[in-house]
Design a protein around this motif. Structure first.
Motif, PDB file in Angstrom:
ATOM      1  N   TYR A  52       6.680  41.487   8.731  1.00  0.00           N
ATOM      2  CA  TYR A  52       5.354  41.089   9.182  1.00  0.00           C
ATOM      3  C   TYR A  52       5.313  41.212  10.703  1.00  0.00           C
ATOM      4  CZ  TYR A  52       7.889  36.698   9.906  1.00  0.00           C
ATOM      5  OH  TYR A  52       8.804  35.764  10.286  1.00  0.00           O
ATOM      6  N   LEU A  53       4.137  41.054  11.287  1.00  0.00           N
ATOM      7  CA  LEU A  53       3.959  41.241  12.722  1.00  0.00           C
ATOM      8  C   LEU A  53       3.970  39.897  13.450  1.00  0.00           C
ATOM      9  CD1 LEU A  53       1.129  43.957  12.746  1.00  0.00           C
ATOM     10  CD2 LEU A  53       3.593  44.292  13.061  1.00  0.00           C
ATOM     11  N   GLY A  54       4.636  39.866  14.594  1.00  0.00           N
ATOM     12  CA  GLY A  54       4.690  38.656  15.408  1.00  0.00           C
ATOM     13  C   GLY A  54       5.840  37.760  14.991  1.00  0.00           C
ATOM     14  N   SER A  55       6.021  36.678  15.738  1.00  0.00           N
ATOM     15  CA  SER A  55       7.041  35.672  15.416  1.00  0.00           C
ATOM     16  C   SER A  55       6.423  34.605  14.524  1.00  0.00           C
ATOM     17  CB  SER A  55       7.566  35.023  16.699  1.00  0.00           C
ATOM     18  OG  SER A  55       8.189  35.976  17.538  1.00  0.00           O
ATOM     19  N   GLY A  56       7.057  34.327  13.394  1.00  0.00           N
ATOM     20  CA  GLY A  56       6.542  33.309  12.484  1.00  0.00           C
ATOM     21  C   GLY A  56       6.626  31.930  13.114  1.00  0.00           C
ATOM     22  N   ARG A  57       5.526  31.175  13.142  1.00  0.00           N
ATOM     23  CA  ARG A  57       5.498  29.850  13.769  1.00  0.00           C
ATOM     24  C   ARG A  57       5.110  28.728  12.810  1.00  0.00           C
ATOM     25  NH1 ARG A  57       8.480  29.990  18.344  1.00  0.00           N
ATOM     26  NH2 ARG A  57       7.896  31.765  19.639  1.00  0.00           N
ATOM     27  N   ALA A  58       4.624  29.045  11.633  1.00  0.00           N
ATOM     28  CA  ALA A  58       4.257  27.996  10.682  1.00  0.00           C
ATOM     29  C   ALA A  58       4.307  28.560   9.272  1.00  0.00           C
ATOM     30  CB  ALA A  58       2.873  27.441  10.981  1.00  0.00           C
ATOM     31  N   LEU A  59       4.825  27.747   8.329  1.00  0.00           N
ATOM     32  CA  LEU A  59       4.882  28.098   6.915  1.00  0.00           C
ATOM     33  C   LEU A  59       4.290  26.947   6.107  1.00  0.00           C
ATOM     34  CD1 LEU A  59       8.552  29.415   6.882  1.00  0.00           C
ATOM     35  CD2 LEU A  59       6.544  30.823   6.433  1.00  0.00           C
ATOM     36  N   HIS A  60       3.436  27.275   5.162  1.00  0.00           N
ATOM     37  CA  HIS A  60       2.854  26.228   4.313  1.00  0.00           C
ATOM     38  C   HIS A  60       2.741  26.739   2.886  1.00  0.00           C
ATOM     39  CE1 HIS A  60       0.583  22.754   3.049  1.00  0.00           C
ATOM     40  NE2 HIS A  60      -0.327  23.562   2.516  1.00  0.00           N
ATOM     41  N   LYS A  69       1.977  30.511  -7.044  1.00  0.00           N
ATOM     42  CA  LYS A  69       2.537  30.016  -5.794  1.00  0.00           C
ATOM     43  C   LYS A  69       1.999  30.841  -4.621  1.00  0.00           C
ATOM     44  CE  LYS A  69       6.917  28.563  -7.873  1.00  0.00           C
ATOM     45  NZ  LYS A  69       8.399  28.736  -7.858  1.00  0.00           N
ATOM     46  N   LEU A  70       1.524  30.152  -3.592  1.00  0.00           N
ATOM     47  CA  LEU A  70       1.012  30.809  -2.393  1.00  0.00           C
ATOM     48  C   LEU A  70       1.785  30.310  -1.180  1.00  0.00           C
ATOM     49  CD1 LEU A  70      -2.820  30.489  -3.066  1.00  0.00           C
ATOM     50  CD2 LEU A  70      -1.401  32.512  -3.410  1.00  0.00           C
ATOM     51  N   LEU A  71       1.923  31.173  -0.204  1.00  0.00           N
ATOM     52  CA  LEU A  71       2.619  30.814   1.030  1.00  0.00           C
ATOM     53  C   LEU A  71       1.807  31.326   2.209  1.00  0.00           C
ATOM     54  CD1 LEU A  71       5.067  29.718   2.589  1.00  0.00           C
ATOM     55  CD2 LEU A  71       6.193  31.921   2.223  1.00  0.00           C
ATOM     56  N   GLU A 482      12.976  23.624   0.352  1.00  0.00           N
ATOM     57  CA  GLU A 482      12.733  23.942  -1.045  1.00  0.00           C
ATOM     58  C   GLU A 482      11.750  22.927  -1.628  1.00  0.00           C
ATOM     59  OE1 GLU A 482      16.496  23.455  -2.969  1.00  0.00           O
ATOM     60  OE2 GLU A 482      16.347  21.274  -2.982  1.00  0.00           O
ATOM     61  N   GLY A 483      11.162  23.301  -2.729  1.00  0.00           N
ATOM     62  CA  GLY A 483      10.190  22.439  -3.396  1.00  0.00           C
ATOM     63  C   GLY A 483       9.351  23.303  -4.305  1.00  0.00           C
ATOM     64  N   ILE A 484       8.235  23.792  -3.780  1.00  0.00           N
ATOM     65  CA  ILE A 484       7.434  24.753  -4.530  1.00  0.00           C
ATOM     66  C   ILE A 484       8.220  26.037  -4.733  1.00  0.00           C
ATOM     67  CG2 ILE A 484       5.348  26.175  -4.425  1.00  0.00           C
ATOM     68  CD1 ILE A 484       3.962  23.828  -3.086  1.00  0.00           C
ATOM     69  N   ASP A 486      12.138  27.948  -4.515  1.00  0.00           N
ATOM     70  CA  ASP A 486      13.452  27.521  -4.971  1.00  0.00           C
ATOM     71  C   ASP A 486      14.432  27.239  -3.842  1.00  0.00           C
ATOM     72  OD1 ASP A 486      12.622  27.754  -7.591  1.00  0.00           O
ATOM     73  OD2 ASP A 486      13.343  29.819  -7.804  1.00  0.00           O
ATOM     74  N   ASN A 487      14.239  27.845  -2.689  1.00  0.00           N
ATOM     75  CA  ASN A 487      15.170  27.698  -1.581  1.00  0.00           C
ATOM     76  C   ASN A 487      14.418  27.364  -0.302  1.00  0.00           C
ATOM     77  OD1 ASN A 487      16.438  30.098  -3.413  1.00  0.00           O
ATOM     78  ND2 ASN A 487      18.052  28.838  -2.528  1.00  0.00           N
ATOM     79  N   PRO A 488      15.105  26.798   0.682  1.00  0.00           N
ATOM     80  CA  PRO A 488      14.492  26.730   2.008  1.00  0.00           C
ATOM     81  C   PRO A 488      14.176  28.145   2.490  1.00  0.00           C
ATOM     82  CG  PRO A 488      16.483  25.383   1.909  1.00  0.00           C
ATOM     83  CD  PRO A 488      16.458  26.197   0.658  1.00  0.00           C
ATOM     84  N   ILE A 489      13.046  28.291   3.158  1.00  0.00           N
ATOM     85  CA  ILE A 489      12.627  29.592   3.682  1.00  0.00           C
ATOM     86  C   ILE A 489      12.401  29.446   5.178  1.00  0.00           C
ATOM     87  CG2 ILE A 489      10.827  31.369   3.649  1.00  0.00           C
ATOM     88  CD1 ILE A 489      10.407  30.799   0.704  1.00  0.00           C
ATOM     89  N   ALA A 490      12.914  30.397   5.946  1.00  0.00           N
ATOM     90  CA  ALA A 490      12.798  30.351   7.403  1.00  0.00           C
ATOM     91  C   ALA A 490      12.312  31.689   7.925  1.00  0.00           C
ATOM     92  CB  ALA A 490      14.138  29.987   8.048  1.00  0.00           C
ATOM     93  N   ALA A 491      11.639  31.627   9.082  1.00  0.00           N
ATOM     94  CA  ALA A 491      11.170  32.834   9.754  1.00  0.00           C
ATOM     95  C   ALA A 491      12.183  33.229  10.819  1.00  0.00           C
ATOM     96  CB  ALA A 491       9.803  32.590  10.395  1.00  0.00           C
ATOM     97  N   GLY A 492      12.510  34.504  10.869  1.00  0.00           N
ATOM     98  CA  GLY A 492      13.459  35.002  11.865  1.00  0.00           C
ATOM     99  C   GLY A 492      13.261  36.483  12.101  1.00  0.00           C
TER     100      GLY A 492
END
Length: 627
Positions: A52-60, A69-71, A482-484, A486-492
């Motif tokens: 994706y474009l740019g630095s990820g700053r928020a995940l919901h 499931k939506l992110l 994790e929750g919705i 299966d794993n913790p998800i991080a932007a990098g």
């Protein structure tokens, strides 16, 4: 022969010296503490192969009514909805020209195209999409023009430059036949201005602590002149989003996945909705949309100028009605302590709100007042808008000088790596700090920029059950537990390209051996430090559980010195595996350090699939004189 056992206390302790940390661990990287033992953290892999474009700053994350499931992902450039294998661009639109509102001019031998749009309002880096343009006559065809571009330069208020490309992204150079202007039907659609990837002094408020020293200046704050941060929340199956100091936007799930989010104030039936704000969230049971730092209502409507201490809320279960009346629950409140709201977090039956000088609790009390605003503690703050997290052990957050917990009252969290973090924290980039939760391992953590770094490079974690601290070096810009999913998800990022990563997956770093994994003890005396000791033998106690490599191995490094002021000397580095019973050594000194580290010198024997847990170390010591 005298075997001496060393079972080191869990947790990193860097508050004193290496010698005062005797009996414990003094340093480490990519290691956590679980059940009292040090072990390598879990690995990670790309969540999607698509970038994706740019630095990820928020995940919901959230789930719509049919169970999908939506992110939502907010970046410095874009706002996305991820579903399935795709990132769908829903970035709000700022400006759309009429037909013929954009013209082009090319220069023979150049790929730079000048675009003329009256009062375009664009900045370098912004995104614009052209449609209905015709060929300029040569290499700059209609197909080259009619696509999305990121603006390269902005020489005037009426012109900007783009670099021509084909549909594969390859640069296209104009020739002598490119003399046209794109025709009379070209439409230009501008997305909202992109934000900064790095905080720049001069984009803060001009009052209070945030307008002095390194924390800001007198320049006006807007969504395009500060670090781009997003607040995201769902209202039912729909999304509400706000780029900090920008507009309040709404994305309707019933539309197609790539439909842009639209300003709430522009929706049919909208009544005095805020047009700008610092943060948006939805309250828990009562379901009001809350905007922190909203623009106030004037005689002519909303002012479009942020009041940094104002809290505005909509009518209950209604995102459209914001006008306070006797028949609804819309309204506003204002914090009195501080000069700016830094951030807010939904908690159990309340919403916590931090200004730059205090912590408040916003609680639903029902009509006619709707909400009550209570000052919890004056003198605490929040280092950045995303530096607080809700956990099973209460709310944890990072201030500019320490860590805190809230479970009905504010408590200081004692930190054994406090000076290590705050004496090396890049305060200019404090807004980049963000909090994380990893429930599986009872960990809360924070990522931050160290020293003069302008990109996040370090993290600290706190095990709230065992009350132990760990530190490490890793670059991530957003996180969700994790929750919705299966794993913790991080932007990098991987070599400058942005991805989301699944964490706690396997033992490796996206298919490569995890580098520089180590745990190092504090200095321990040999014979109480009175005599020199000769170390003849090392007996390892390492569990390689969960390793997937056939013969997992680890390095042990023994370091000695005679006086605390001396540098450590690496007497021996030895590789061992699960079948190793003992390692013969020859080291002499008054005090020593043991270090376990991954064998990752870049050679072909660097190990994939390595996992380990450290048990009790035993050394064979022999007295060796007093000099």
């Amino acid at each position: 022969m005298a075997l001496q056992q060393f079972l080191f206390r869990p947790g990193i302790n860097k508050e004193g010296t290496s010698l005062t940390a005797e009996g414990g661990w003094f340093d480490g990287n990519l290691v956590r503490f679980r059940m009292g033992f040090a072990e390598k953290i879990g690995g990670w892999e790309k969540y999607l192969t698509q970038s994706y474009l740019g630095s990820g700053r928020a995940l919901h994350p959230w789930v719509n009514l049919d169970g999908t499931k939506l992110l939502a992902l907010g970046t410095t450039y874009k706002l996305y909805i991820q579903e399935g294998a795709n990132y769908n661009d829903i970035t709000p639109i700022r400006k759309t020209t009429a037909a013929g509102g954009a013209t082009f001019a090319a220069t023979n031998g150049s790929s730079s195209i000048t675009v003329t749009v009256s009062s375009h309002g664009a900045n370098a880096g912004d995104f614009v999409t052209f449609s209905d343009a015709v060929t300029l006559g040569g290499n700059i065809t209609a197909g080259v023009l009619n696509q999305e571009y990121q603006i390269d330069q902005v020489p005037t208020t009426n012109t900007f430059l783009i670099i021509a490309k084909d549909t594969n992204g390859d640069t296209v150079t104009a020739n002598a036949s490119d003399t046209g202007n794109g025709g009379a039907s070209t439409v230009a659609v501008f997305q909202i201005n992109v934000g900064l990837d790095v905080f720049v002094a001069g984009s803060g408020w001009g009052a209070g602590t945030w307008g002095s020293g390194t924390w800001g200046s007198t320049s006006a704050l807007s969504a395009s002149n500060q670090l781009r941060l997003w607040s995201l929340d769902n209202f039912g199956e729909d999304l509400i989003a706000c780029p900090r100091a920008g507009g309040i936007y709404y994305w309707d799930k019933t539309t197609t996945l790539n439909n842009p989010a639209v300003a709430i104030s522009s929706l049919s039936g909208s009544n005095l909705a805020p047009t700008v704000g610092l943060q948006v969230l939805v309250s828990d049971v009562d379901r009001h949309v809350i905007v922190l730092g909203a623009d106030p209502i004037s005689d002519t409507g909303r002012t479009s100028v942020i009041d940094p201490l104002l809290i505005a809320f909509s009518d209950q279960e209604n995102i459209l009605d914001w006008e306070p009346t006797a028949t609804n629950t819309a309204g506003s409140l204002r914090c009195s302590a501080g000069s700016e709201i830094i951030g807010g977090l939904r908690a159990r039956q309340e919403t916590l709100i931090w200004t730059d000088a205090a912590l408040y609790s916003l609680q639903f009390i029902g009509p006619p007042l709707t909400f009550g605003l209570n000052l919890i503690n004056e003198g605490v703050s929040l280092i950045g808008p995303n530096a607080a997290i809700n956990t099973p052990a209460g709310i944890f957050w990072m201030d500019r000088k320490g860590f805190y917990n809230y479970s009905g009252g504010v408590q200081v969290v004692p930190c054994l790596v406090h000076d290590y973090i705050f004496n090396d924290l890049n305060e200019f980039q404090a807004y980049q700090c963000f909090a994380t939760l990893n429930k599986e391992f009872n960990e809360v953590g924070w990522f931050y920029c160290s020293g003069t770094e302008t990109v996040i490079d370090r993290y600290v974690t706190y095990n709230y059950i065992d009350q132990t601290w760990a530190i490490g070096q890793l670059s991530r810009t957003a996180w969700m537990d994790e929750g919705i999913f299966d794993n913790p998800i991080a932007a990098g990022k991987d070599n400058g390209t942005s991805y989301l990563y699944n964490h706690e997956v396997g033992t490796d770093a996206d298919g490569q051996p995890m580098q520089n994994v180590f745990i190092q003890s504090g200095d321990f005396d040999l014979g109480d430090g009175n005599d020199f000791q000769f170390i003849r033998k090392f007996i390892p106690d390492i569990k390689f559980q969960n390793s997937t490599t056939a013969t997992p191995k680890l390095n042990v490094v023994l370091k000695t010195r005679n006086y605390p002021g001396q540098s450590l000397t690496s007497d021996q580095t030895t590789s061992f595996d699960g079948s190793t019973t003992k390692i013969d050594m020859r080291a002499r000194g008054r005090q020593a350090v043991v270090r376990f580290e991954s064998d990752d010198d870049g050679s072909t024997d660097d190990q994939l699939g390595l996992a380990f847990r450290v048990g009790a170390t035993r050394l064979d010591l022999l007295a060796n004189g007093k000099r």
